[in-house]
Scaffold this active site. Sequence first.
Site, PDB file in Angstrom:
ATOM      1  N   HIS A  60     133.044  79.904 -17.337  1.00 18.02           N
ATOM      2  CA  HIS A  60     131.922  80.718 -16.861  1.00 18.02           C
ATOM      3  C   HIS A  60     132.184  81.251 -15.451  1.00 18.02           C
ATOM      4  CE1 HIS A  60     127.720  81.907 -17.366  1.00 18.02           C
ATOM      5  NE2 HIS A  60     127.587  81.691 -16.071  1.00 18.02           N
ATOM      6  N   HIS A 106     122.521  85.139 -20.737  1.00 20.93           N
ATOM      7  CA  HIS A 106     121.977  83.780 -20.669  1.00 20.93           C
ATOM      8  C   HIS A 106     121.844  83.276 -22.104  1.00 20.93           C
ATOM      9  CE1 HIS A 106     119.833  81.263 -17.409  1.00 20.93           C
ATOM     10  NE2 HIS A 106     121.132  81.250 -17.262  1.00 20.93           N
TER      11      HIS A 106
END
Lengths: 752, 229
Positions: A60, A106
């Site tokens: 990430h 998200h």
Amino acid sequence: MQNTAEKSDFLQTVREPDITLELAQEYGLNAEEFDQIFEILGRAPTYTELGIFSVMWSEHCSYKSSRLHLKKLPTEAPHVIQGPGENAGVIDIGDGQAAVFKMESHNHPSYIEPFQGAATGVGGIMRDVFTMGARPIANINALRFGEPAHPKTRSLVSGVVSGISHYGNCMGVPTVGGETQFHKSYNGNILVNAMTVGIANQDDIYYARGAQPNMPIVYVGSKTGRDGIHGATMASAEFGDGNEENRPTVQVGDPFTEKLLLEACLELMQTDCIVSIQDMGAAGLTSSGVEIADKGGIGVTMNLDDVPQRERNMLPYEIMLSESQERMLMILKPGSEDKARKVFEKWDLDFAVIGTTTDDQRLRLNMYGQTWCDIPVPPLVDAAPVYDRPQGQHPLPKPLPQDLGETPSLKTSLETLMRSPNMSSKRWIWEQYDGLVMGESWATSGLTNTQAGRASDAALVRVPNTQKALAISSDCNPRYCYANPFEGGKQAVAESYRNLCASGATPLAVTNNLNFGNPERPEIMAQFVGCVEGLGAACAALDYPVISGNVSLYNETSGTAILPTPVIGGVGLVSDWEMAMDMAFKSEGATLFIVGGEGAHLGQSLYYSEVHGVEAGLAPIVDLDVEKRNGTFMREAIARDLLEAAHDISDGGLLCALAEMSLAARTLGFDVSQLAGKATAFWYGEDQGRYVVATTEPERFSEAAQSDNVPVLKIGVVSQDNCVLPEGEEISCSELIAWHEKWLPDYMSKTN
Amino acid sequence: MKTAIITFPGTNRENDMAAAVKLTTGKSPDLIWHKETTLENYDLIILPGGFSYGDYLRCGAMAAHSPIMKEIIAQAEKGTRIFGVCNGFQMLIETRILPGALLKNKNLKFICKNVHLRSENTDTHFTKHLKEGSVIEVPVAHGDGNYFATPDILSDLAANDQVAFRYCDAQGNVSEEANANGSIDNIAGIYNKRKTILGMMPHPENATLSHQKTQDGVPLFEGILNGLM
């Protein structure tokens, strides 16, 4: 504040886990990476240090699987002020103004806790934009859910939409557009991609870079709690059974605090107190501290006792890895602390000086009278692993079946499409978003009776106090990307370009959100590389650079991946909003043309998937030269005031495009009865680079097309109250609206 | 004339309102922070829309206890004109300057769409530029706009001609179908008894500028502001 005796009592009870390979693996590091940490430090890391390495080196934060390929994307153009690498990208929109934008995912949190996951996704992306000194003026979102029949889909839709609505509405930033699709490949991994566009003066843009030694490090915003610890790590792993156990890693959002943070930051940015600023998003204080240090070529020493805390007895590890929302890290000019503090006190926000910058490029963390972390900064960023993961052979798409069964009449197939989950009205969703706050919206989500009163291929918002408007669109066709990653990647960019051109905007730049499965599987890596190369080729050919973006991998559950979904968020400029274009028919008798040729390609079309239940065939090919030529022609035709309405031809082909133009007009339809005998592909083919237009000046329009060498075909006229098809079939405009509005509210009102 | 727009932490439609005021009067109103305690020489006080205090507790409930509110109550008693929209209407209800209550929308969801409003009493400073029974189209954007009042209050409102707007269809028919949020008797906005104060859920300020869907809010602002110039 706890007193000293209490603290030392607490420390006596603290027993941090032993540093083992097993623990490192639990945090997402592999054996090689674990060894590398020992090499860098010349010793074993502390628990805090291990945590910091693990999040900084997570997929990430480090983009370790994707970085090598992202370098292939074109990121420069004369109008690009800031490309990828900062909180958001920045482009020049004239008059000393800049548009600042980015899209971010998200996905993992939204599947586990849809309301908070989606809400904090929206909060995070807005923070990225106002961190740079820009006031957010528009939000859009790209959502992908599983098949409607899946038992979780309904509650996920409901939760995600109310989360977005809750956060965006309270912030007072209009949600003006987006896309929502359903497909079974998202059953175990939904996608929530949110994009924010902001406006700033070019002279007042703030960056994470620029900090120098011996400056105060300031923490502002909400207090830090234990929420979201290892969120970045969760987003870097595949889901298995029992995802719900990850619920504590989903952050909780407070849009009210963020609204205060927005106003306080923009107020302070009017002064000259801030040297550099970074929001605390994924990996919280760790990544914001490291980013500021790395980009400034400096070190940071932070006293974590001074970090405002929501809970007692937090460990440095927890403080550094918390993803509590609505927080910012700033480096101030020495001596300006009091001035800055006053602004944040006015807005009732926490303000704390938590350390100083140093000249030795080390990250030092002190708390409870001890040093918990003392590591060099550069390796956290530069030594982060970069993998050239093996790419397999992407499988060829399924061939079309020999026999598709009976071909229904045009009216019947159009009805099926209009009532289908992917084509039907998403009013149930967008009426929950405030699309009008700030008062600048010109075209918003949906087709019939939209909030701003107009439907265009792109959302349009006026730039406050100017004649300019920004056109914003999000696009991706995952079916195409799966069938042919390279062409699918090209197509996502081309469709974005087309949507902006059809609204009269000059396409300027894109952000992207690359959503894929597990990159450790060669076939997924092949999808990823194919899509990235395709979108790079299209961005280069269309002068449409990538200025920011986000990669979300591991969207996969128990070995089943999502369809490759590289979402493109495009931004274009309309120099005078009064010349912007929408898609609603305006007058009976206006002439209808196809721009860009007849439809012939049905492979991977929405028609096949909804009417025949088949996802097969080759994806359409995008000819980028044609795309550019036709797009330029459209913009010129709009600028010369030759058109009354324009719409691109995409999902559902020509007939769905015409239907949508009628839905936007409500009481005007189309008469294409002259087209008897045309093949199904003429009506529903998804050939690229095409538009439908309505004009009251057909001769001038045809001449213009001829001189620009753009093929156009007259197909009929705009009619009153009815849509007239060949073979005597007719559909009233009100019937068409009823088909289109039916599915989603019915679906959401069921309880199964 | 002088106009004040009061801002609270979480207010977010103050600039929309300021733009409508400026369009009508040519002058920018003053934006007043809620921590102020006096409002001198203002001819009109506007409470704009937003999420004051994040709508925590109840919409408008916390703002009703802000420092400025004592002064607003005093100005209300003095007869200074006050216009509250959306969250501002909720504040006027929470301070009991206007009667009734605003509940969650009947569908329990936030709603942003265009609605039609029928003007019910145009013999006031606020709506004198509208024709009685005429229909305007303006947007709503709220989660808690479902007006509720006891039968006593309703009969009071009727007796004093205090209903300003009702939700209706494009033809002006007041129907259940046209009721945006479940409000009792389709009530979208009300006056105080003296007609010096107007509170309404819809946003006429977002129906004034030429790029917006309608400009039906303009006569309302002209009525509110011109009489005071």
